[in-house]
Design a protein around this motif. Structure first.
Motif, short mmCIF file in Angstrom:
data_model
loop_
_atom_site.label_atom_id
_atom_site.label_comp_id
_atom_site.label_asym_id
_atom_site.label_seq_id
_atom_site.Cartn_x
_atom_site.Cartn_y
_atom_site.Cartn_z
N ASN A 156 0.82 -1.22 0.00
CA ASN A 156 0.00 0.00 0.00
C ASN A 156 0.85 1.26 0.00
N VAL A 159 2.35 1.99 -3.48
CA VAL A 159 1.35 2.43 -4.46
C VAL A 159 0.85 3.83 -4.11
N GLU A 160 0.62 4.09 -2.84
CA GLU A 160 0.18 5.44 -2.45
C GLU A 160 1.25 6.47 -2.76
N LEU A 174 7.07 2.42 -10.85
CA LEU A 174 7.08 1.55 -9.67
C LEU A 174 7.95 0.35 -9.99
N HIS A 176 9.15 -3.28 -8.71
CA HIS A 176 8.78 -4.30 -7.72
C HIS A 176 9.51 -5.62 -8.00
N LEU A 181 1.37 -7.14 -7.09
CA LEU A 181 1.46 -6.24 -5.93
C LEU A 181 0.67 -6.81 -4.76
N ALA A 183 -0.58 -4.57 -2.62
CA ALA A 183 -1.44 -3.42 -2.26
C ALA A 183 -2.91 -3.77 -2.49
N GLN A 188 -4.40 -0.58 -6.54
CA GLN A 188 -3.78 -1.13 -7.75
C GLN A 188 -4.52 -0.62 -8.99
N LEU A 191 -3.60 2.82 -9.73
CA LEU A 191 -2.20 2.89 -10.22
C LEU A 191 -2.13 2.52 -11.69
N VAL A 199 4.94 0.26 -14.46
CA VAL A 199 5.47 -0.66 -13.45
C VAL A 199 6.55 -1.52 -14.09
#
Ligand code: NDP
Length: 324
Positions: A156, A159-160, A174, A176, A181, A183, A188, A191, A199
């Motif tokens: 979270n 993503v925030e 992003l 990862h 994810l 989140a 999501q 995003l 991403v």
């Protein structure tokens, strides 16, 4: 060994602890603040602060904390250099023991031990911290207006932070380490729908690139966790968002915590399940984690501590009167 007695023992000296101290001192409680391992808290390791109300110009985090401490002392707080190593919550009085061997006895306890951002621990991270590498988009995102930024993580927070950064940056990536994810779905969806976000899946950050003395961060060295291929990602800013660790080891088995170790409080209040014990600031807040919200809950903790003491005194008086 000295025994210190007070009406309000505050453990932790960030914005939450010091705000509780200012309110507690002004109520005549002569609070004691035990400062802990990082006096002043997380703001002492940041530089520019632009989102704490009351200052038109950019201020420095360490300066802000010096001012808060001076204000707390000015109204009657005792600041002590010690770290609490054990605590007995069977009170009041609550009893804590410091690293120094000193004992603290108090009618009320305000827990403001905070949280620490988790870092990746890769080369370049420490050297470039504040020079392109950050763990707080809300604090530092503004400094990357119009620039290319990366966020590392998949929960979270990541993503925030990525969504927050789209307010400033036309290009947010992003990064990862897996291909999905953790989140919440709604975050999501927001995003993936955002035109400024992309991403990079299955990428591990190996190091942060750049010269701390000349220009700061220039990019990140990555390895694909599936193929093993190495690559370089150019970025002006990188935000590590892999979670926070609340400082709650002292309270293991003594106070209720969530799965991440944050103290649980009665919703909308700083009250723990033990009357007279309050928690404020980042130690009980996995969501907002701002200096100003910490200061706000610190104030609430002090006000509730005052009410707790007043109610006890009133009840004691009633018992005396009834016995007469
Ligand atoms: P989380 O633990 O949920 O997520 C951490 C993320 O960082 C994971 O995706 C994890 O990857 C990744 N990560 C961890 N270590 C590394 C590493 N060494 N290298 C690369 N990636 C790493 O932390 P959050 O801070 O996101 O959330 C903490 C708690 O706070 C959660 O309960 C969350 O729901 C809550 N929260 C709630 C908010 C809200 O309600 N608005 C806002 C923010 C947080 P992997 O997935 O592979 O494990």
């Amino acid at each position: 060994m000295t025994t210190h007695t007070t009406r309000m023992l505050i453990v932790g000296s960030g914005p939450a602890g010091l705000s509780a101290a200012i309110y507690g001192a002004r109520a005549g409680f002569q609070p004691i603040v035990v400062q802990g391992l990082q006096p002043g808290g997380q703001l002492t390791i940041t530089t520019d602060v632009e989102n704490y109300p009351g200052f038109k110009d950019v201020i420095q985090g360490p300066w802000l904390m010096e001012q808060m401490q001076a204000q707390a002392e000015h109204v009657g707080t005792r600041m002590l250099w010690d770290t609490i190593v054990s605590i007995d919550l069977n009170g009041p009085p609550f009893r804590a023991i410091g690293d120094s061997g000193d004992v603290y006895e108090s009618e009320t306890l305000v827990i403001a031990t905070g949280a620490q951002a988790k870092w990746l621990g890769v080369p370049g991270e420490v050297e470039l911290a504040g020079k392109g590498v950050s763990a707080c988009a809300t604090c530092d995102g503004f400094f990357y207006r119009g620039k290319k930024v990366a966020v590392i993580g998949g929960g979270n927070t990541a993503v925030e932070e990525a969504l927050y950064l789209t307010n400033h940056s036309p290009e947010v990536t992003l990064i990862h380490r897996r291909d999905s994810l953790r989140a919440e779905r709604i975050l999501q969806d927001r995003l993936f729908a955002h035109p400024n976000v992309r991403v990079l899946w299955n990428q591990k950050v190996d190091r942060f690139l750049g010269d701390p003395l000349a220009g700061g961060l220039t990019g990140l060295a990555l390895t694909d966790t599936v193929t093993g291929a190495a690559s370089t990602f150019a970025a002006d800013g990188a935000f590590v968002a892999i979670g926070h660790a609340p400082a709650t080891e002292l309270f293991n088995g003594k106070l209720a915590m969530d799965a991440s170790g944050y103290l649980l409080v009665e919703p909308g209040t700083p009250k723990t399940a033990i009357p007279g014990v309050f928690a404020c600031g980042d130690v009980m807040d996995p969501v907002y984690r701002q200096a100003v919200t910490a200061a706000g809950t610190g104030c609430m903790a002090a006000l509730d501590a005052e009410r707790f003491v007043a109610e006890r005194e009133f009840a004691a008086q009633r018992m005396v009167q009834a016995a007469e």
